[in-house]
Design an enzyme around this catalytic site. Sequence first.
Site, mmCIF file in Angstrom:
data_model
loop_
_atom_site.group_PDB
_atom_site.id
_atom_site.type_symbol
_atom_site.label_atom_id
_atom_site.label_comp_id
_atom_site.label_asym_id
_atom_site.label_seq_id
_atom_site.Cartn_x
_atom_site.Cartn_y
_atom_site.Cartn_z
ATOM 1 N N HIS A 125 9.070 -0.082 12.089
ATOM 2 C CA HIS A 125 10.513 -0.231 12.008
ATOM 3 C C HIS A 125 10.936 -1.474 11.229
ATOM 4 O O HIS A 125 12.022 -1.523 10.684
ATOM 5 C CB HIS A 125 11.100 -0.280 13.416
ATOM 6 C CG HIS A 125 12.585 -0.300 13.406
ATOM 7 N ND1 HIS A 125 13.328 0.766 12.954
ATOM 8 C CD2 HIS A 125 13.480 -1.244 13.759
ATOM 9 C CE1 HIS A 125 14.607 0.474 13.048
ATOM 10 N NE2 HIS A 125 14.728 -0.741 13.530
ATOM 11 N N HIS A 133 0.916 5.643 2.651
ATOM 12 C CA HIS A 133 0.015 4.840 1.807
ATOM 13 C C HIS A 133 -0.303 5.611 0.526
ATOM 14 O O HIS A 133 -0.170 6.830 0.513
ATOM 15 C CB HIS A 133 -1.317 4.582 2.534
ATOM 16 C CG HIS A 133 -1.176 3.702 3.728
ATOM 17 N ND1 HIS A 133 -1.791 3.964 4.929
ATOM 18 C CD2 HIS A 133 -0.489 2.546 3.913
ATOM 19 C CE1 HIS A 133 -1.502 2.999 5.802
ATOM 20 N NE2 HIS A 133 -0.705 2.125 5.207
ATOM 21 N N TRP A 156 7.539 0.252 -0.338
ATOM 22 C CA TRP A 156 8.518 1.338 -0.260
ATOM 23 C C TRP A 156 8.314 2.067 1.072
ATOM 24 O O TRP A 156 7.579 3.063 1.153
ATOM 25 C CB TRP A 156 8.353 2.298 -1.449
ATOM 26 C CG TRP A 156 9.440 3.324 -1.506
ATOM 27 C CD1 TRP A 156 9.358 4.634 -1.097
ATOM 28 C CD2 TRP A 156 10.786 3.150 -1.978
ATOM 29 N NE1 TRP A 156 10.555 5.273 -1.293
ATOM 30 C CE2 TRP A 156 11.441 4.387 -1.836
ATOM 31 C CE3 TRP A 156 11.488 2.055 -2.502
ATOM 32 C CZ2 TRP A 156 12.782 4.563 -2.197
ATOM 33 C CZ3 TRP A 156 12.810 2.244 -2.868
ATOM 34 C CH2 TRP A 156 13.439 3.484 -2.720
ATOM 35 N N ASN A 198 0.794 -1.228 0.000
ATOM 36 C CA ASN A 198 0.000 0.000 0.000
ATOM 37 C C ASN A 198 0.827 1.279 0.000
ATOM 38 O O ASN A 198 0.298 2.358 0.258
ATOM 39 C CB ASN A 198 -0.952 -0.004 1.208
ATOM 40 C CG ASN A 198 -2.096 -0.978 1.002
ATOM 41 O OD1 ASN A 198 -2.442 -1.294 -0.132
ATOM 42 N ND2 ASN A 198 -2.676 -1.466 2.092
ATOM 43 N N SER A 225 5.066 -7.604 8.454
ATOM 44 C CA SER A 225 4.003 -6.808 7.850
ATOM 45 C C SER A 225 3.124 -7.735 6.999
ATOM 46 O O SER A 225 3.571 -8.802 6.545
ATOM 47 C CB SER A 225 4.590 -5.706 6.980
ATOM 48 O OG SER A 225 5.055 -6.242 5.767
ATOM 49 N N THR A 226 1.891 -7.311 6.819
ATOM 50 C CA THR A 226 0.955 -8.092 6.004
ATOM 51 C C THR A 226 1.560 -8.391 4.633
ATOM 52 O O THR A 226 1.435 -9.494 4.090
ATOM 53 C CB THR A 226 -0.331 -7.263 5.781
ATOM 54 O OG1 THR A 226 -0.746 -6.756 7.033
ATOM 55 C CG2 THR A 226 -1.421 -8.062 5.136
ATOM 56 N N GLY A 227 2.240 -7.374 4.081
ATOM 57 C CA GLY A 227 2.802 -7.522 2.741
ATOM 58 C C GLY A 227 3.800 -8.660 2.662
ATOM 59 O O GLY A 227 3.800 -9.433 1.693
ATOM 60 N N ASN A 283 -5.146 -5.423 3.317
ATOM 61 C CA ASN A 283 -5.936 -4.580 4.216
ATOM 62 C C ASN A 283 -7.052 -3.773 3.558
ATOM 63 O O ASN A 283 -7.191 -2.567 3.826
ATOM 64 C CB ASN A 283 -5.003 -3.634 4.988
ATOM 65 C CG ASN A 283 -4.088 -4.420 5.900
ATOM 66 O OD1 ASN A 283 -4.505 -5.440 6.445
ATOM 67 N ND2 ASN A 283 -2.852 -3.973 6.050
HETATM 68 O O1 CDP Z 1 -0.993 -3.492 8.249
HETATM 69 P P1 CDP Z 1 0.300 -3.179 7.638
HETATM 70 O O2 CDP Z 1 0.949 -1.993 8.278
HETATM 71 O O3 CDP Z 1 1.179 -4.373 7.570
HETATM 72 O O4 CDP Z 1 0.008 -2.803 6.104
HETATM 73 P P2 CDP Z 1 -0.430 -1.519 5.228
HETATM 74 O O5 CDP Z 1 0.065 -0.253 5.765
HETATM 75 O O6 CDP Z 1 -1.879 -1.647 4.931
HETATM 76 O O7 CDP Z 1 0.378 -1.824 3.870
HETATM 77 C C1 CDP Z 1 0.350 -3.087 3.261
HETATM 78 C C2 CDP Z 1 1.767 -3.601 3.077
HETATM 79 O O8 CDP Z 1 2.460 -2.768 2.144
HETATM 80 C C3 CDP Z 1 2.609 -3.547 4.347
HETATM 81 O O9 CDP Z 1 2.356 -4.675 5.142
HETATM 82 C C4 CDP Z 1 4.017 -3.472 3.801
HETATM 83 O O10 CDP Z 1 4.496 -4.755 3.487
HETATM 84 C C5 CDP Z 1 3.836 -2.656 2.510
HETATM 85 N N1 CDP Z 1 4.145 -1.227 2.694
HETATM 86 C C6 CDP Z 1 5.424 -0.758 2.372
HETATM 87 O O11 CDP Z 1 6.300 -1.540 1.998
HETATM 88 N N2 CDP Z 1 5.712 0.575 2.496
HETATM 89 C C7 CDP Z 1 4.782 1.434 2.929
HETATM 90 N N3 CDP Z 1 5.094 2.734 3.019
HETATM 91 C C8 CDP Z 1 3.498 0.975 3.279
HETATM 92 C C9 CDP Z 1 3.199 -0.368 3.143
#
Ligand code: CDP
Length: 310
Positions: A284, A272, A258, A105, A236-238, A128
Amino acid sequence: VLCWFYVFPVYRVPRDKDIMEEVLRQRGIWQKNQTGIDLYRKLLTDCCNPQRMFAVTKENSPVGKVLWYDGEFYHWHTVNNKTYSLFVQDNPLDVPLKKCAVVGNSGILRHSKCGRDIDQASFIMRCNLPPLSKEYVEDVGTRTHLVTANPSIIEKRFQNLLWSRKAFVDSMKVYGSSYVYMPAFTMKPGTDPSLRAYYTLADTSSNLTMLFANPEFLSTVGKFWKGRGVHAKRLSTGLYLVSLALGLCEEVTVYGFWPFSVGLDEHPVSHHYYDNILPCKWFHAMPEEFVQLWHLHKSGTLRMRVGRCP
Ligand code: CDP
């Protein structure tokens, strides 16, 4: 409020600037490496058996099976007739999946024009319940085959589905007939909202199919990455989805990963693609995770898209 990890970083991660310089140097060069793909599929199959274990199924979780909540030694759910009836029979995915896209995201997706590229994949995974409204289509695409939903979203965005369920049902329509992947048995407080989401979809004859993430799978994937330098308490979810894709797909491309506040062109990047709300708790870990994904990109095991798609 500052996250404490910013003040007391425990593990040595390359500085953001060093990571970015490395990405800039290597960006244009990429070659698929079948040996790397086969190796990772084998490593992930040996540790975590995604094909059999990624979801809670009737096959891997019969009545009486104990599902342990993550990190909570005194809390578990014993599968009973009621919960058993909610599980799919077996892994419903037609494995191996061909060309998979895993969409994170990050704000790096904004103005990326990656939508068409993403939509051309044969299996598209998103994290998500992200927005897919018109304004984002060009950058993130429209199609989805599997989307994760954190129980906290059900609580915060949809009042825990205790009041009207229409907003939830309507907002889920953009995911078509995909799988909704929910960690219902990962943390105790997440079980009820997940079951409510299940019943809401079932009661409204939705085209979506609920899959509950298997806590055993999540835990083994966590250990797998811990052994490779990702030390945060929770991934992380990703990264869970990338691990799943590496285990199930013939080809994996990742977008929207990123975790840095500036892009390669030194312009600011929001957290996001749809907002700039920073998480405190697990943030982190993302640079550590990024380094791992970048290694996989460099070795040709997956392809990572940063910046604009061609
Ligand atoms: O819930 P979570 O914080 O894991 O996820 P999210 O913010 O909804 O974003 C989905 C996934 O995208 C994250 O789990 C990360 O793997 C990736 N992500 C990233 O690499 N860089 C960001 N600035 C935001 C999300």
